[in-house]
Scaffold this active site. Structure first.
Site, mmCIF file in Angstrom:
data_model
loop_
_atom_site.group_PDB
_atom_site.id
_atom_site.type_symbol
_atom_site.label_atom_id
_atom_site.label_comp_id
_atom_site.label_asym_id
_atom_site.label_seq_id
_atom_site.Cartn_x
_atom_site.Cartn_y
_atom_site.Cartn_z
ATOM 1 N N LYS A 1 0.417 19.352 22.440
ATOM 2 C CA LYS A 1 -0.629 18.427 22.045
ATOM 3 C C LYS A 1 -0.267 17.497 20.986
ATOM 4 O O LYS A 1 -0.494 16.510 21.079
ATOM 5 C CB LYS A 1 -1.802 19.254 21.751
ATOM 6 C CG LYS A 1 -2.347 20.178 22.628
ATOM 7 C CD LYS A 1 -3.745 20.644 22.104
ATOM 8 C CE LYS A 1 -3.652 21.661 20.992
ATOM 9 N NZ LYS A 1 -2.933 23.133 21.076
ATOM 10 N N ARG B 1 -12.257 22.985 19.492
ATOM 11 C CA ARG B 1 -12.022 24.046 19.616
ATOM 12 C C ARG B 1 -13.062 25.349 20.006
ATOM 13 O O ARG B 1 -12.669 26.468 20.506
ATOM 14 C CB ARG B 1 -11.140 24.672 18.468
ATOM 15 C CG ARG B 1 -9.532 24.497 18.725
ATOM 16 C CD ARG B 1 -9.010 24.756 17.230
ATOM 17 N NE ARG B 1 -7.653 25.505 17.357
ATOM 18 C CZ ARG B 1 -6.716 24.271 16.950
ATOM 19 N NH1 ARG B 1 -6.721 23.180 16.705
ATOM 20 N NH2 ARG B 1 -5.281 24.711 17.232
ATOM 21 N N ARG C 1 9.570 26.530 17.046
ATOM 22 C CA ARG C 1 9.057 25.767 16.047
ATOM 23 C C ARG C 1 8.944 26.314 14.581
ATOM 24 O O ARG C 1 9.162 25.485 13.684
ATOM 25 C CB ARG C 1 7.692 25.358 16.364
ATOM 26 C CG ARG C 1 6.996 24.238 15.541
ATOM 27 C CD ARG C 1 5.555 23.700 16.107
ATOM 28 N NE ARG C 1 4.230 24.583 15.896
ATOM 29 C CZ ARG C 1 3.219 24.459 16.425
ATOM 30 N NH1 ARG C 1 3.123 23.426 16.979
ATOM 31 N NH2 ARG C 1 2.327 25.295 16.225
ATOM 32 N N ARG D 1 6.215 26.132 9.469
ATOM 33 C CA ARG D 1 4.637 26.490 9.373
ATOM 34 C C ARG D 1 4.136 27.800 9.025
ATOM 35 O O ARG D 1 4.814 28.726 9.452
ATOM 36 C CB ARG D 1 3.958 25.922 10.551
ATOM 37 C CG ARG D 1 3.470 24.428 10.556
ATOM 38 C CD ARG D 1 2.933 24.126 11.983
ATOM 39 N NE ARG D 1 1.767 24.958 12.163
ATOM 40 C CZ ARG D 1 0.879 24.285 13.360
ATOM 41 N NH1 ARG D 1 1.118 23.299 14.051
ATOM 42 N NH2 ARG D 1 -0.102 25.159 13.605
ATOM 43 N N ARG E 1 -3.521 33.688 16.967
ATOM 44 C CA ARG E 1 -4.004 32.244 17.550
ATOM 45 C C ARG E 1 -3.846 32.114 18.768
ATOM 46 O O ARG E 1 -4.949 31.555 19.429
ATOM 47 C CB ARG E 1 -2.741 31.251 16.874
ATOM 48 C CG ARG E 1 -2.886 30.970 15.541
ATOM 49 C CD ARG E 1 -1.967 30.184 14.694
ATOM 50 N NE ARG E 1 -1.571 29.209 15.477
ATOM 51 C CZ ARG E 1 -0.480 28.233 15.658
ATOM 52 N NH1 ARG E 1 0.699 29.006 15.079
ATOM 53 N NH2 ARG E 1 -0.273 27.161 15.959
#
Ligand code: AMP
Length: 190
Positions: free
Chosen positions: A14, A89, A128, A134, A145
């Site tokens: 996204k 969300r 990632r 992150r 998540r």
């Protein structure tokens, strides 16, 4: 104003796609995740409230997110388009979003659902983590998540299907391939 919502699990692409398309069409890219991460970095009151939720893979409470979006929308000049990335969300957020837009005499043009199988999502998030570092990309938080996505966010698919706003896009392939699939949808509206 054209309003597009980028929808999909964490790691669906996204953010990557919304960033590219915002540049291409000169639209605003509004990522609640990025706003929150920047608030955490700057240690603002919003950041302090959000940090624990983000680091544990939970959603930040709806009232905080809805307040944030309300504030952004109120302070926006009339733009030609906005790409929402990571919002709404939850059903409560989707309801509040509809009301905020109604008050502005605006509505969603399309909800673009980037469909990616779970194994691929996990693979991408692990990669990632190595690149971006992150704090919420650790294996344990990634699992959380994905669970939270299934439980709280996925039900929105039906919600938007019923409104006829949902466009499903195959999220597999190169960034360019996915990008051109999404452009075909956006170009119906611009
Ligand atoms: P993202 O960058 O979109 O993956 O978001 C990272 C994290 O920020 C999420 O795991 C949530 O903790 C929080 N977050 C971002 N957007 C929202 C939202 N719309 N509602 C609740 N929490 C959010």
């Amino acid at each position: 104003m054209k309003i597009f919502v980028f929808f999909g699990p964490p790691g669906a692409g996204k953010g990557t796609q919304a960033k590219l398309l915002a540049q291409r069409y000169n639209f605003i890219h509004l990522s609640t995740g990025e706003i929150l991460r920047s608030a955490i970095e700057k240690q603002t009151p919003l950041g302090q409230k959000a940090k624990e939720y983000i680091d544990s893979g939970e959603l930040v409470p709806d009232d905080i997110i809805i307040g944030l979006i309300r504030n952004r929308l109120q302070n926006l000049e009339k733009e030609s388009g906005i790409l929402f990335d990571g919002f709404p969300r939850t059903l409560a957020q989707a309801d509040a979003f509809d009301k905020l837009l109604q008050d502005m005499d605006e509505k969603i043009s399309a909800v673009i659902y980037l469909k990616v199988p779970e194994e691929v999502v996990i693979e991408r998030l692990v990669k990632r983590a190595q690149i971006e570092g992150r704090t919420d990309d650790t294996p344990e938080v990634v699992r959380k998540r994905i669970l939270v996505y299934k439980e709280k966010t996925e039900p929105l698919l039906n919600f938007y299907k019923k409104t006829g706003l949902l466009y499903e896009v195959n999220g597999l392939g190169t960034i360019d391939e996915v990008n051109s699939r999404i452009r075909k949808i956006i170009e119906r509206f611009v």
